[in-house]
Scaffold this motif. Structure first.
Motif, PDB file in Angstrom:
ATOM      1  N   SER A   1       0.830  -1.202   0.000  1.00  0.00           N
ATOM      2  CA  SER A   1       0.000   0.000   0.000  1.00  0.00           C
ATOM      3  C   SER A   1       0.865   1.252   0.000  1.00  0.00           C
ATOM      4  CB  SER A   1      -0.922   0.002   1.224  1.00  0.00           C
ATOM      5  OG  SER A   1      -1.594   1.239   1.348  1.00  0.00           O
ATOM      6  N   ARG A   2       0.343   2.295  -0.636  1.00  0.00           N
ATOM      7  CA  ARG A   2       1.102   3.553  -0.693  1.00  0.00           C
ATOM      8  C   ARG A   2       1.327   4.148   0.692  1.00  0.00           C
ATOM      9  NH1 ARG A   2      -1.195   6.898  -5.923  1.00  0.00           N
ATOM     10  NH2 ARG A   2      -1.284   5.139  -7.363  1.00  0.00           N
ATOM     11  N   HIS A   3       0.404   3.871   1.612  1.00  0.00           N
ATOM     12  CA  HIS A   3       0.508   4.440   2.953  1.00  0.00           C
ATOM     13  C   HIS A   3       1.269   3.525   3.915  1.00  0.00           C
ATOM     14  CE1 HIS A   3      -2.266   7.516   1.613  1.00  0.00           C
ATOM     15  NE2 HIS A   3      -3.122   6.587   1.229  1.00  0.00           N
ATOM     16  N   SER A   4       1.799   2.406   3.409  1.00  0.00           N
ATOM     17  CA  SER A   4       2.560   1.512   4.280  1.00  0.00           C
ATOM     18  C   SER A   4       3.831   2.209   4.744  1.00  0.00           C
ATOM     19  CB  SER A   4       2.915   0.226   3.525  1.00  0.00           C
ATOM     20  OG  SER A   4       1.750  -0.467   3.152  1.00  0.00           O
ATOM     21  N   ARG A   5       4.168   2.000   6.010  1.00  0.00           N
ATOM     22  CA  ARG A   5       5.367   2.605   6.574  1.00  0.00           C
ATOM     23  C   ARG A   5       6.575   1.725   6.286  1.00  0.00           C
ATOM     24  NH1 ARG A   5       4.484   6.927   9.566  1.00  0.00           N
ATOM     25  NH2 ARG A   5       6.612   6.826  10.362  1.00  0.00           N
ATOM     26  N   ILE A   6       7.708   2.359   6.058  1.00  0.00           N
ATOM     27  CA  ILE A   6       8.965   1.662   5.803  1.00  0.00           C
ATOM     28  C   ILE A   6       9.779   1.696   7.088  1.00  0.00           C
ATOM     29  CG2 ILE A   6      11.020   1.551   4.361  1.00  0.00           C
ATOM     30  CD1 ILE A   6       9.534   3.147   2.256  1.00  0.00           C
ATOM     31  N   SER A   7      10.030   0.531   7.639  1.00  0.00           N
ATOM     32  CA  SER A   7      10.835   0.462   8.859  1.00  0.00           C
ATOM     33  C   SER A   7      12.307   0.632   8.505  1.00  0.00           C
ATOM     34  CB  SER A   7      10.609  -0.874   9.568  1.00  0.00           C
ATOM     35  OG  SER A   7      11.107  -1.944   8.769  1.00  0.00           O
ATOM     36  N   ARG A   8      13.124   0.778   9.540  1.00  0.00           N
ATOM     37  CA  ARG A   8      14.558   0.934   9.309  1.00  0.00           C
ATOM     38  C   ARG A   8      15.205  -0.363   8.837  1.00  0.00           C
ATOM     39  NH1 ARG A   8      17.624   4.082  13.949  1.00  0.00           N
ATOM     40  NH2 ARG A   8      19.205   3.967  12.293  1.00  0.00           N
ATOM     41  N   VAL A   9      14.493  -1.497   9.006  1.00  0.00           N
ATOM     42  CA  VAL A   9      14.990  -2.775   8.486  1.00  0.00           C
ATOM     43  C   VAL A   9      14.932  -2.789   6.964  1.00  0.00           C
ATOM     44  CG1 VAL A   9      14.638  -5.276   8.527  1.00  0.00           C
ATOM     45  CG2 VAL A   9      14.318  -3.929  10.602  1.00  0.00           C
TER      46      VAL A   9
ATOM     47  N   LEU B   1      12.406  -2.756   3.080  1.00  0.00           N
ATOM     48  CA  LEU B   1      11.172  -3.220   2.457  1.00  0.00           C
ATOM     49  C   LEU B   1      11.486  -3.734   1.059  1.00  0.00           C
ATOM     50  CD1 LEU B   1       7.988  -3.305   2.529  1.00  0.00           C
ATOM     51  CD2 LEU B   1       8.066  -1.066   1.422  1.00  0.00           C
ATOM     52  N   ASP B   2      10.786  -4.822   0.649  1.00  0.00           N
ATOM     53  CA  ASP B   2      10.816  -5.312  -0.725  1.00  0.00           C
ATOM     54  C   ASP B   2       9.578  -4.776  -1.424  1.00  0.00           C
ATOM     55  OD1 ASP B   2      13.146  -6.651  -0.305  1.00  0.00           O
ATOM     56  OD2 ASP B   2      12.213  -8.589   0.068  1.00  0.00           O
ATOM     57  N   LEU B   3       9.789  -4.053  -2.514  1.00  0.00           N
ATOM     58  CA  LEU B   3       8.686  -3.379  -3.199  1.00  0.00           C
ATOM     59  C   LEU B   3       8.739  -3.664  -4.690  1.00  0.00           C
ATOM     60  CD1 LEU B   3       6.304  -1.383  -3.031  1.00  0.00           C
ATOM     61  CD2 LEU B   3       7.956   0.465  -3.370  1.00  0.00           C
ATOM     62  N   ASN B   4       7.606  -4.148  -5.236  1.00  0.00           N
ATOM     63  CA  ASN B   4       7.464  -4.388  -6.672  1.00  0.00           C
ATOM     64  C   ASN B   4       6.536  -3.329  -7.251  1.00  0.00           C
ATOM     65  OD1 ASN B   4       9.054  -6.713  -6.535  1.00  0.00           O
ATOM     66  ND2 ASN B   4       7.292  -7.987  -6.024  1.00  0.00           N
ATOM     67  N   VAL B   5       6.977  -2.689  -8.317  1.00  0.00           N
ATOM     68  CA  VAL B   5       6.206  -1.616  -8.949  1.00  0.00           C
ATOM     69  C   VAL B   5       6.151  -1.889 -10.443  1.00  0.00           C
ATOM     70  CG1 VAL B   5       6.006   0.843  -9.380  1.00  0.00           C
ATOM     71  CG2 VAL B   5       6.926   0.033  -7.202  1.00  0.00           C
ATOM     72  N   TRP B   6       4.936  -1.935 -10.984  1.00  0.00           N
ATOM     73  CA  TRP B   6       4.751  -2.062 -12.422  1.00  0.00           C
ATOM     74  C   TRP B   6       3.986  -0.829 -12.896  1.00  0.00           C
ATOM     75  CZ3 TRP B   6       3.529  -6.574  -9.444  1.00  0.00           C
ATOM     76  CH2 TRP B   6       4.509  -7.564  -9.520  1.00  0.00           C
ATOM     77  N   THR B   7       4.670   0.016 -13.613  1.00  0.00           N
ATOM     78  CA  THR B   7       4.066   1.261 -14.065  1.00  0.00           C
ATOM     79  C   THR B   7       3.128   1.006 -15.243  1.00  0.00           C
ATOM     80  OG1 THR B   7       5.955   1.674 -15.526  1.00  0.00           O
ATOM     81  CG2 THR B   7       6.067   2.575 -13.301  1.00  0.00           C
ATOM     82  N   GLU B   8       2.319   1.970 -15.537  1.00  0.00           N
ATOM     83  CA  GLU B   8       1.382   1.853 -16.652  1.00  0.00           C
ATOM     84  C   GLU B   8       2.131   2.057 -17.969  1.00  0.00           C
ATOM     85  OE1 GLU B   8      -3.198   3.197 -17.180  1.00  0.00           O
ATOM     86  OE2 GLU B   8      -1.735   4.789 -16.868  1.00  0.00           O
ATOM     87  N   ARG B   9       1.873   1.124 -18.940  1.00  0.00           N
ATOM     88  CA  ARG B   9       2.602   1.135 -20.212  1.00  0.00           C
ATOM     89  C   ARG B   9       1.631   0.981 -21.375  1.00  0.00           C
ATOM     90  NH1 ARG B   9       4.343  -1.953 -16.476  1.00  0.00           N
ATOM     91  NH2 ARG B   9       3.251  -3.739 -17.350  1.00  0.00           N
ATOM     92  N   THR B  10       2.134   1.319 -22.564  1.00  0.00           N
ATOM     93  CA  THR B  10       1.356   1.163 -23.792  1.00  0.00           C
ATOM     94  C   THR B  10       1.857  -0.059 -24.529  1.00  0.00           C
ATOM     95  OG1 THR B  10       1.030   3.558 -23.964  1.00  0.00           O
ATOM     96  CG2 THR B  10       0.696   2.243 -25.959  1.00  0.00           C
ATOM     97  N   VAL B  11       0.951  -1.037 -24.787  1.00  0.00           N
ATOM     98  CA  VAL B  11       1.303  -2.291 -25.459  1.00  0.00           C
ATOM     99  C   VAL B  11       0.333  -2.494 -26.619  1.00  0.00           C
ATOM    100  CG1 VAL B  11       1.626  -4.779 -25.208  1.00  0.00           C
ATOM    101  CG2 VAL B  11       2.168  -3.251 -23.304  1.00  0.00           C
ATOM    102  N   THR B  12       0.883  -2.932 -27.764  1.00  0.00           N
ATOM    103  CA  THR B  12       0.087  -3.168 -28.966  1.00  0.00           C
ATOM    104  C   THR B  12       0.080  -4.659 -29.284  1.00  0.00           C
ATOM    105  OG1 THR B  12       0.655  -0.981 -29.831  1.00  0.00           O
ATOM    106  CG2 THR B  12      -0.195  -2.603 -31.397  1.00  0.00           C
TER     107      THR B  12
END
Length: 497
Positions: free
Chosen positions: A259-267, A269-280
Motif C-alpha cells: 500500500s502507498r501508505h505503508s510505513r517503511i521500517s529501518r529494516v 522493504l521489498d517493493l514491486n512496482v509495475w508502471t502503466e505502459r502502452t502495449v500493442t
C-alpha cells in the motif's frame, strides 16, 4: 480661597493661641477655652468649634524609657540638636499635637540642657563602638563577597552557554537545552547515532545557536523491482508513497505490491512496482493498443480481450514482462502429428590383417542399415505451414556394422622371371591405365582385367579393381611366370615393346 487653604490657616491660628497659654509639660489648665483670651476658634467656613477636653498627664511607655533620667523639655525658643543617625525609637514620646519639626524650636515647655548633652554623648559613644566593629565585619564579609561574585560569574556563564534547540529525529520533534557547540556534539550528547545513509541538517560540523532547528532523517534500504528491473536503493522516506516520490517513480496507474501508505521500517522493504505502459497486440489481422500495468504478457493479453485457444501462443513468452511501446503478435496455431520410419546408417569397422599386402582392404562383413520410427508435428501458424517438428523417436531395428580387413604385409620388390617387361604398356592396352576399370560385363576388372576366380588363385582377396595398382602389377607378374602372355592374347605383345 479654597477649603484646603482655610484649613491650614485655622490650624496655624490655633497653634499660636495655645502658645500664649501658660502650661507645664505633662499638665494642662482646666479650661474649656482654646486660647488665653477665652474665645473659641472658628473653623474653615466660620462655624464655631467646640472646646477640647484637657490632655491627660504624660506617662512614658516602657519601650521608650532611656538609660538617662527623663528631663523636662527645654524652654520655649531653645534649639534642640538634631542627629541624622538617630532612630525614631531614640526620641522621647511627645503627646499628640505637640511634636514639631526637629530642626525648629518647640512651641512651649522647658528642656534641661544637661539632659540633652548627656543623651548626645551616649549616641556618639554608640557610633564609635559601631565604627570599631565594622573592620572586623568587613573582613568576614570579603570571602563571602568573593564567593558570591564567583557564583554570579558562573551563573552568568551557565546562562550564556545554555541554548534552546529544536531537534527533530525521524519526524519526531522536541525542544531541549544544550551546551553543545556544533551539531555533531549535540547528537552525541543526545545519543543519536547516524550512518552514511542518514541525513543531518545542518551538517555535523556546523555550529548551532539558540533557536536553531536540527533535523535527522534515518536512511532505509528498499529492494525495488521497477518494471522487472531489480535494484537496491536507500531512502529517508518513511512511507511507500514518499519513497516513490523521492525516487521520481510515477505511481499513477501503477501496480504496487504494498500500500502507498505503508510505513517503511529501518529494516527495509521489498517493493514491486509495475508502471502503466502502452502495449500493442496484433491478432486475427487486427491491431489493438492498450494501457496496462500488467506484470506478464499473459495478463496483458487477457486485459486486451484476446482469447487464446488450443495451441495459440504469443510471439514472446507469456510469462515475460510487457515493455512500454512493445508490439506482440498472437499466433493462431493448428497442426497434426505424423509418424515416419527413417533409416539409421551403419558404422564401418577396420581391422588390420598381416596376411594382406599393404594397401589391400577386404570387406569381411557387409553393413546393414537400421530403422527408426519418428513422430513429427506438422504445424500451421496463421495459415502458413511450418517445418515439421520432431516430437519423439524410437529404434525399430538397429544397424549392423561393416567389417573391413586392412593389409599390413609389405609388398615384394620384384618377381623372378617377370622383370624387365613393359607392364605399363600392357596396362594401358588392357584398361587404359585405370586400376579400378571394369569391363561392360562386370566379369573383369583392374589394370590387367583379372576375373575374380583368377585373382583369388593368385592370392588376392576381394575384387581386383579394389586392390592397389602395385598389388595388381604384382599378381600380374606371378600369372606371367605361371602361364606367360597367354592370359592377355591381344595386349600380351606389349610386354616386349
Amino acid at each position: 480661597m479654597s477649603n484646603s487653604q482655610g484649613s491650614h490657616r485655622a490650624a496655624r491660628s490655633a497653634r499660636r493661641n495655645r502658645a500664649d497659654a501658660p502650661r507645664t509639660y505633662g499638665s494642662y489648665p482646666s479650661s474649656t477655652a482654646y486660647g488665653s483670651r477665652g474665645t473659641a476658634f472658628e473653623g474653615p467656613r466660620g462655624a464655631a468649634r467646640e472646646g477640647y477636653e484637657p490632655y491627660l498627664p504624660y506617662v512614658p511607655h516602657p519601650s521608650q524609657e532611656r538609660s538617662a533620667p527623663y528631663a523636662p523639655t527645654a524652654p520655649y525658643g531653645t534649639a534642640v540638636p538634631f542627629d541624622d543617625d538617630e532612630d525614631d525609637e531614640d526620641q522621647p514620646w511627645e503627646p499628640w499635637g505637640q511634636r514639631t519639626d526637629r530642626t525648629r524650636p518647640y512651641a512651649a515647655g522647658p528642656y534641661s540642657a544637661g539632659a540633652v548633652g548627656g543623651r548626645a554623648a551616649a549616641r556618639r559613644a554608640a557610633r564609635r563602638k559601631r565604627t570599631a566593629e565594622r573592620p572586623e565585619a568587613l573582613r568576614r564579609l570579603v570571602p563571602q563577597a568573593l564567593v558570591v561574585v564567583f557564583l554570579a560569574g558562573g551563573t552568568s556563564a551557565f546562562i550564556a552557554n545554555d541554548k534552546s534547540i529544536r531537534l527533530s529525529v525521524d519526524g519526531v520533534p522536541r525542544t531541549l537545552h544544550t551546551f553543545a557547540d556544533d551539531v555533531g556534539e549535540l547528537l552525541a550528547d543526545e545519543g543519536v547515532a547516524v550512518g552514511p545513509h542518514d541525513i543531518v541538517a545542518p551538517g555535523p560540523d556546523e555550529e548551532i545557536a539558540a533557536g536553531d532547528d536540527v533535523i535527522v532523517r534515518y536512511g532505509r534500504p528498499v529492494t525495488l523491482t521497477l518494471d522487472g528491473e531489480r535494484r537496491r536503493i536507500w531512502t529517508t522516506a518513511r512511507t511507500v508513497e514518499a519513497a516513490l516520490r523521492q525516487l521520481g517513480v510515477r505511481a499513477e496507474g501503477a501496480y504496487l505490491s504494498a500500500s502507498r501508505h505503508s510505513r517503511i521500517s529501518r529494516v527495509g522493504l521489498d517493493l514491486n512496482v509495475w508502471t502503466e505502459r502502452t502495449v500493442t497486440f496484433m491478432a486475427d489481422g487486427r491491431e489493438r493498443t492498450i494501457r496496462t500495468n500488467a506484470a506478464t504478457v499473459q495478463e496483458a493479453v487477457e486485459q486486451a480481450g484476446i482469447v487464446l485457444r488450443g495451441r495459440d501462443a504469443t510471439s514472446v513468452p507469456a510469462s515475460s514482462f510487457p515493455r512500454d511501446g512493445q508490439t506482440i503478435s498472437v499466433l493462431r496455431i493448428t497442426g497434426r502429428k505424423e509418424v515416419r520410419e527413417e533409416p539409421i546408417a551403419f558404422r564401418t569397422v577396420h581391422h588390420n590383417d598381416p596376411a594382406l599386402f599393404q594397401g589391400t582392404e577386404v570387406i569381411t562383413q557387409q553393413g546393414e542399415q537400421g530403422v527408426e520410427r519418428v513422430t513429427y508435428e506438422l504445424r500451421t501458424v496463421n495459415g502458413v505451414k511450418q517445418k515439421p517438428k520432431p516430437l519423439r523417436s524410437e529404434v525399430v531395428r538397429r544397424p549392423r556394422d561393416q567389417v573391413v580387413k586392412v593389409g599390413t604385409r609389405p609388398m615384394p620388390a620384384s618377381v623372378a622371371g617377370a622383370e624387365g617387361l613393359n607392364w605399363t604398356a600392357m596396362a594401358q592396352c588392357e584398361s587404359g591405365g585405370r586400376p579400378n576399370a571394369v569391363d561392360s560385363s562386370g566379369t573383369y576388372g583392374g589394370l590387367y582385367q583379372f576375373d575374380t576366380h583368377t585373382w583369388h588363385g593368385l592370392g588376392g582377396t576381394g575384387r581386383p579393381q579394389n586392390a592397389p595398382a602395385a598389388e595388381q602389377t604384382f599378381r600380374a607378374k606371378k600369372l606371367y611366370v605361371q602361364r606367360g602372355a597367354s592370359p592377355w592374347p591381344h595386349c600380351g605383345r606389349k610386354l616386349h615393346q
